[in-house]
Design a protein around this motif. Structure first.
Motif, PDB file in Angstrom:
ATOM      1  N   GLN A 429       1.056  -1.138  -0.102  1.00  0.00           N
ATOM      2  CA  GLN A 429       0.028   0.435  -0.454  1.00  0.00           C
ATOM      3  C   GLN A 429       0.978   1.373   0.071  1.00  0.00           C
ATOM      4  N   THR A 430       0.525   2.506  -0.612  1.00  0.00           N
ATOM      5  CA  THR A 430       0.888   3.255  -0.423  1.00  0.00           C
ATOM      6  C   THR A 430      -0.246   4.256   0.495  1.00  0.00           C
ATOM      7  N   PHE A 431       1.113   6.003   0.637  1.00  0.00           N
ATOM      8  CA  PHE A 431       0.351   6.655   1.381  1.00  0.00           C
ATOM      9  C   PHE A 431       0.414   8.009   1.102  1.00  0.00           C
ATOM     10  N   SER A 432      -0.418   9.520   1.143  1.00  0.00           N
ATOM     11  CA  SER A 432      -0.608  10.533   0.627  1.00  0.00           C
ATOM     12  C   SER A 432      -0.138  11.004   2.173  1.00  0.00           C
ATOM     13  N   ALA A 433       0.739  12.164   2.331  1.00  0.00           N
ATOM     14  CA  ALA A 433       1.114  12.767   3.801  1.00  0.00           C
ATOM     15  C   ALA A 433       1.189  14.789   3.034  1.00  0.00           C
ATOM     16  N   GLY A 434       0.702  15.449   4.116  1.00  0.00           N
ATOM     17  CA  GLY A 434       1.074  16.747   3.831  1.00  0.00           C
ATOM     18  C   GLY A 434       2.119  17.212   4.768  1.00  0.00           C
ATOM     19  N   LEU A 435       4.017  17.573   5.255  1.00  0.00           N
ATOM     20  CA  LEU A 435       4.507  18.323   5.831  1.00  0.00           C
ATOM     21  C   LEU A 435       4.656  19.199   5.397  1.00  0.00           C
ATOM     22  N   ALA A 436       4.374  20.164   7.202  1.00  0.00           N
ATOM     23  CA  ALA A 436       4.566  21.075   7.653  1.00  0.00           C
ATOM     24  C   ALA A 436       5.552  21.795   8.390  1.00  0.00           C
ATOM     25  N   LEU A 437       6.618  22.775   8.326  1.00  0.00           N
ATOM     26  CA  LEU A 437       7.264  22.515   9.788  1.00  0.00           C
ATOM     27  C   LEU A 437       6.902  24.514  10.736  1.00  0.00           C
ATOM     28  N   TRP A 438       6.392  24.191  11.170  1.00  0.00           N
ATOM     29  CA  TRP A 438       6.252  25.516  12.164  1.00  0.00           C
ATOM     30  C   TRP A 438       7.342  26.596  12.057  1.00  0.00           C
ATOM     31  N   ASP A 439       6.756  27.678  12.111  1.00  0.00           N
ATOM     32  CA  ASP A 439       6.811  29.343  12.258  1.00  0.00           C
ATOM     33  C   ASP A 439       7.488  29.791  13.204  1.00  0.00           C
ATOM     34  N   GLY A 440       6.911  29.258  14.162  1.00  0.00           N
ATOM     35  CA  GLY A 440       7.545  29.939  14.972  1.00  0.00           C
ATOM     36  C   GLY A 440       6.789  30.712  17.038  1.00  0.00           C
ATOM     37  N   ARG A 441       5.596  30.601  15.258  1.00  0.00           N
ATOM     38  CA  ARG A 441       4.224  31.189  15.829  1.00  0.00           C
ATOM     39  C   ARG A 441       3.243  30.863  16.080  1.00  0.00           C
ATOM     40  N   GLU A 442       2.592  29.906  14.600  1.00  0.00           N
ATOM     41  CA  GLU A 442       1.093  29.409  15.443  1.00  0.00           C
ATOM     42  C   GLU A 442       0.978  28.539  16.641  1.00  0.00           C
ATOM     43  N   ARG A 443      -0.075  28.510  16.250  1.00  0.00           N
ATOM     44  CA  ARG A 443      -0.991  27.921  17.059  1.00  0.00           C
ATOM     45  C   ARG A 443      -0.527  26.220  15.898  1.00  0.00           C
ATOM     46  N   PRO A 444      -0.626  24.928  17.664  1.00  0.00           N
ATOM     47  CA  PRO A 444      -0.303  23.947  17.468  1.00  0.00           C
ATOM     48  C   PRO A 444      -2.367  23.667  16.536  1.00  0.00           C
ATOM     49  N   SER A 445      -3.627  23.929  16.361  1.00  0.00           N
ATOM     50  CA  SER A 445      -4.040  23.805  15.938  1.00  0.00           C
ATOM     51  C   SER A 445      -3.882  24.936  13.889  1.00  0.00           C
ATOM     52  N   ASP A 446      -2.910  25.603  14.201  1.00  0.00           N
ATOM     53  CA  ASP A 446      -3.019  26.060  13.172  1.00  0.00           C
ATOM     54  C   ASP A 446      -2.091  25.418  11.781  1.00  0.00           C
ATOM     55  N   LEU A 447      -0.585  24.456  13.036  1.00  0.00           N
ATOM     56  CA  LEU A 447       0.177  23.776  12.378  1.00  0.00           C
ATOM     57  C   LEU A 447      -0.447  22.813  11.721  1.00  0.00           C
ATOM     58  N   LEU A 448      -0.915  21.968  12.306  1.00  0.00           N
ATOM     59  CA  LEU A 448      -2.112  20.752  12.314  1.00  0.00           C
ATOM     60  C   LEU A 448      -3.223  21.435  10.091  1.00  0.00           C
ATOM     61  N   HIS A 449      -3.900  22.332  10.311  1.00  0.00           N
ATOM     62  CA  HIS A 449      -4.220  22.588   9.464  1.00  0.00           C
ATOM     63  C   HIS A 449      -3.167  22.788   7.908  1.00  0.00           C
ATOM     64  N   ARG A 450      -2.200  23.550   8.358  1.00  0.00           N
ATOM     65  CA  ARG A 450      -1.315  23.442   7.367  1.00  0.00           C
ATOM     66  C   ARG A 450      -1.068  22.252   6.772  1.00  0.00           C
ATOM     67  N   ALA A 451      -1.022  21.228   7.455  1.00  0.00           N
ATOM     68  CA  ALA A 451      -0.182  19.738   6.785  1.00  0.00           C
ATOM     69  C   ALA A 451      -1.710  19.734   6.667  1.00  0.00           C
ATOM     70  N   ASP A 452      -2.881  19.223   6.923  1.00  0.00           N
ATOM     71  CA  ASP A 452      -4.561  19.470   6.718  1.00  0.00           C
ATOM     72  C   ASP A 452      -4.112  19.361   5.558  1.00  0.00           C
ATOM     73  N   LEU A 453      -4.015  20.752   5.008  1.00  0.00           N
ATOM     74  CA  LEU A 453      -4.198  21.146   3.743  1.00  0.00           C
ATOM     75  C   LEU A 453      -3.228  20.295   2.686  1.00  0.00           C
ATOM     76  N   ALA A 454      -1.652  20.862   3.096  1.00  0.00           N
ATOM     77  CA  ALA A 454      -0.992  19.606   1.836  1.00  0.00           C
ATOM     78  C   ALA A 454      -1.317  19.000   1.530  1.00  0.00           C
ATOM     79  N   LEU A 455      -1.805  17.743   2.804  1.00  0.00           N
ATOM     80  CA  LEU A 455      -2.667  16.636   2.215  1.00  0.00           C
ATOM     81  C   LEU A 455      -3.619  16.000   0.942  1.00  0.00           C
ATOM     82  N   TYR A 456      -4.315  17.134   1.421  1.00  0.00           N
ATOM     83  CA  TYR A 456      -5.525  17.385   0.359  1.00  0.00           C
ATOM     84  C   TYR A 456      -4.983  17.614  -0.609  1.00  0.00           C
ATOM     85  N   ALA A 457      -3.836  18.393  -0.523  1.00  0.00           N
ATOM     86  CA  ALA A 457      -2.985  18.648  -1.854  1.00  0.00           C
ATOM     87  C   ALA A 457      -2.069  17.156  -2.705  1.00  0.00           C
TER      88      ALA A 457
END
Length: 483
Positions: A429-457
């Motif tokens: 099986q294979t998987f898709s992944a969205g990868l995000a690097l913390w910018d030092g300011r954003e909240r955990p929920s925002d980091l998860l949201h960016r990774a989720d958008l990248a996964l969708y992409a």
């Protein structure tokens, strides 16, 4: 004859024999009937031993030997009283009477050992508390009054032997009742038989063989014990004495708590009764028993506290762990991510997060079944976990989605780790992944949201790839294309 009828016939016949015994006048016929009832109980026990074999058969053989010893004592007493015209105490008959107790106690301990459960330590403490508490009234009422006043050492030993044997038998009975195991009809009949035996001993010893209309007060309880023992041996459930209870370890119920409380109060209650009756209080026996009960109760409380702490730990583990994959769940992920935020903010190290989703998992479920889907999820979780570093944490986010927290890794290092996970993904099986690097300011929920958008992409781009989240680096990285 059908076993379901045999035990009933024995029980009804035994009760009828007891009624005849009461109506018969004093004489050899009455005592012969008494001994015959005991021999019938012994014969039934030996029959059960031969029929069942194994550990349960050995238990019945030991009980049969005990009943045979008591019945032999009855026959010897019949000879002394009606043929030799003697009333000896002590006599050889007492030796055979006392033989009943070690054999029966051995049977009880054998049953207790085979009925043990993983939670048996608490049952052992409970039985020790009950035995220690009941020993005090036995000492005050039955044992202490029999110390001294006998012409020979043998007489003294026999006089003390009966109450001491009762204590040993009582300890074995309490031990058996405290452990787990099925309460079958045969088990209940055995319990009633031993309670009848113990009550007969107490009545006989405390009344010094007093009679009513020529009938010794303890005879009927002794006869009842013989009858109940025989019925237990002939009951169809006689072979189930070692059967464990489906409930497992015995539960510390309110009834058990009230029983232990009542037993613990016997020590001060005994002294209070002596003071109210104007007797000299048994200070030392009460003191020693109270101290022993205190130690046992504290040990029982410590065991309960340990069990509560262990259950709390297990509940906490369940609350923090995904039951299917064994990975940390979303609650644990949130807590760990908050800690990694603080650490990354303090030492200035990078913090990457990837949202991972197994590709076409619904089609896999439809094709192979939900059980196969569960095996895929748990297999992927295991394989990926083995490829992680010491500080990385993989958590199940929900469904076929996972979150990988990678403290101390930059984007390129995180991509290399994700590539190694792709290699060990089970069942091709294979998987898709969205990868995000913390910018030092954003909240955990925002980091998860960016990774989720990248996964969708990543899924929109054809799956089986890693896409960096916006704000980390736009678009897919060169190393994340389809393998």
């Amino acid at each position: 004859m059908d076993g379901s009828r045999t035990w009933r016939i024995h029980l009804l016949g035994g009760l009828l024999a007891m009624g005849v015994y009461v109506l018969l006048p004093y004489g050899i016929a009455r005592d012969a009937l008494y001994a015959a009832v005991g021999l019938a109980g012994a014969a039934a026990s030996f029959l059960a031993a031969v029929r069942l074999r194994g550990a349960v058969g050995l238990a019945w053989a030991l009980m049969g030997l005990g009943l045979l010893g008591a019945s032999t004592g009855d026959l010897m007493w019949l000879y002394y009283d009606h043929i030799a015209g003697l009333d000896p105490f002590p006599s050889l008959a007492d030796v055979f009477y006392l033989l009943q107790y070690p054999f029966v106690t051995a049977a009880l301990l054998l049953l207790s050992r085979h009925r043990r459960t993983p939670g048996d330590r608490g049952a052992r403490l409970d039985s020790a508390i009950v035995t220690a508490g009941l020993l005090l009234p036995y000492w005050v009422l039955l044992i202490e009054p029999n110390i001294g006043g006998h012409d020979s050492t043998f007489g003294q030993v026999v006089a003390l032997g009966y109450p001491l044997a009762d204590v040993v038998l009582l300890a074995g009975l309490v031990r058996l009742l405290a452990v787990g195991g099925a309460r079958t009809p045969s088990f209940q009949l055995i319990t009633l038989a031993m309670l009848s035996l113990l009550s007969g001993d107490v009545i006989f010893t405390s009344t010094v063989g007093a009679e009513i209309s020529g009938l010794p007060l303890g005879d009927l309880p002794f006869l009842m014990s013989y009858v109940l023992w025989g019925a237990a041996a002939l009951h169809p459930s006689a072979g189930d004495l070692l059967r464990t209870s489906p409930d497992g370890a015995p539960v510390f119920t309110t009834r058990r708590l009230l029983t232990l409380m009542a037993v613990v109060l016997l020590a001060p209650g005994t002294m209070a009764a002596q003071l109210l009756a104007g007797f000299e209080p048994s200070a030392w026996p009460v003191t020693v028993t109270s101290a022993l009960l205190f130690v046992l109760v504290v040990a029982r409380m410590a065991l309960l506290l340990h069990r509560l702490q262990e259950q709390a730990r297990m509940l906490d583990e369940v609350a923090r762990t995904d039951m299917l994959t064994g990975l940390p769940n979303r609650r644990t992920l949130d807590a760990q991510l908050a800690r990694e935020y603080e650490r990354a903010d303090g030492d200035g190290t990078p913090l990457c997060l990837a949202m991972i989703d197994l590709d076409r998992f619904k089609q896999f479920n439809d094709a192979h079944g939900h059980q196969a889907g569960d095996l895929l999820l748990s297999g992927a979780a295991t394989a990926w976990s083995l490829a992680l570093g010491g500080r990385d944490m993989l958590a199940r986010y929900g469904g076929e989605e996972f979150v990988l927290v990678m403290p101390g890794r930059d984007l390129r290092d995180a991509e290399r780790l994700l590539a190694s996970l792709r290699v060990v993904t089970p069942q091709g099986q294979t998987f898709s992944a969205g990868l995000a690097l913390w910018d030092g300011r954003e909240r955990p929920s925002d980091l998860l949201h960016r990774a989720d958008l990248a996964l969708y992409a990543a899924k929109e781009a054809g799956r089986d790839r890693v896409v960096r989240a916006a704000g980390s680096r736009p678009g897919p990285s060169p190393s994340s294309t389809r393998a």
